[in-house]
Design an enzyme around this catalytic site. Sequence first.
Site, PDB file in Angstrom:
ATOM      1  N   LYS A  54       0.855  -1.205   0.000  1.00 58.77           N
ATOM      2  CA  LYS A  54       0.000   0.000   0.000  1.00 58.77           C
ATOM      3  C   LYS A  54       0.886   1.249   0.000  1.00 58.77           C
ATOM      4  CE  LYS A  54      -3.798  -2.400   2.220  1.00 58.77           C
ATOM      5  NZ  LYS A  54      -4.437  -2.803   3.482  1.00 58.77           N
ATOM      6  N   GLN A  98      -4.445  -1.158   9.871  1.00 59.44           N
ATOM      7  CA  GLN A  98      -4.377  -2.502   9.290  1.00 59.44           C
ATOM      8  C   GLN A  98      -4.892  -3.551  10.289  1.00 59.44           C
ATOM      9  OE1 GLN A  98      -3.322  -3.223   6.003  1.00 59.44           O
ATOM     10  NE2 GLN A  98      -4.122  -5.248   6.493  1.00 59.44           N
ATOM     11  N   ASP A 121     -10.864   2.967   4.179  1.00 62.13           N
ATOM     12  CA  ASP A 121     -11.171   1.536   4.124  1.00 62.13           C
ATOM     13  C   ASP A 121     -12.683   1.303   4.023  1.00 62.13           C
ATOM     14  OD1 ASP A 121      -9.212  -0.376   3.942  1.00 62.13           O
ATOM     15  OD2 ASP A 121      -8.726  -0.363   6.084  1.00 62.13           O
TER      16      ASP A 121
END
Length: 282
Positions: A54, A98, A121
């Site tokens: 990412k 994460q 997200d």
Amino acid sequence: MTAQLLDGKAIAAKVKEGLKAEVLAIQQRRGFPPGIAVVRIGEDPASKIYVTSKKKTAEELGFGSFEHHPDATISQAELLQLVGKLNADPKVDGILVQLPLPKHLDSNAVLEAISPAKDVDGFHQLNAGRLFQGRPGLVACTPAGVMRMLEEIGFNPSGKICVVVGRSNIVGRPMAALLLNASATVVICHSKSDVAAEVKRADLVVAAVGVSKLVKGEWIKPGAVVVDVGMNRGADGRLTGDVEFEAAKDRASWITPVPGGVGPMTIAMLMSNTVKAAQGIR
Ligand code: NAP
């Protein structure tokens, strides 16, 4: 029939290429580029791989990229404080924590602490609720990537029977909501479903289970589109999907490979969400 390959790598490259002009425009307008902050806690090896890729993609696109890597012993209060700091930082447009988090941390509380406007997200309950109501918001990246792939091959879900296998908050549920919003007839399968019976009548199958080759090739309706979200690491280290690829490709019209299918799309849509957040688009 042999299916055509739905090449996520190529479509992801196209999505990222399309973002470059927008990144430049944002940079010129406000003097600094879109910024993404990634919080990785502890030493989960899979998280390290995801975060590295990412970060690499964000840097390739000229984003501001801010990595925070607290120790696994971080307390809930300290983590919430870090999220609060990132919420207030004008250089940070998107915040990604994460998952999975170490067991002593409450991931729902952490996700809810992220400002919905920076929730790239798409896991915040406000964005999930907006999606379920068919209203604009930041959408979870993996299902958003699947929709982008379908668009690319001209598959219009309207009126089609679309079977989603899996009902997680990060893939199955938002996937089903996106397909419903696109006027599909949606069937959601889970561990108590007769998956074979449902898949057999599907025009589109999206498998997001986490069980290698659970969806058998012989279940696929001839001509169906098959999207395999699964990423299962075998004892030999090889990645397999949730669909029996070899047998399914003899019946499907389009099928995603694993790897090289949905995976690259997830990262591309994360970048796209960060640009949207920087533009203040919901
Ligand atoms: P998850 O949270 O573990 O959810 C799995 C879902 O599958 C659950 O709803 C579960 O049903 C259902 N399920 C489990 N066994 C089943 C069975 N035998 N028959 C029917 N349904 C069954 O998984 P996830 O986070 O959604 O991830 C799913 C897969 O996608 C994993 O392989 C993951 O690595 C992969 N993934 C890939 C990407 C990407 O970028 N490519 C992104 C995210 C996830 P219940 O609800 O009844 O338990």
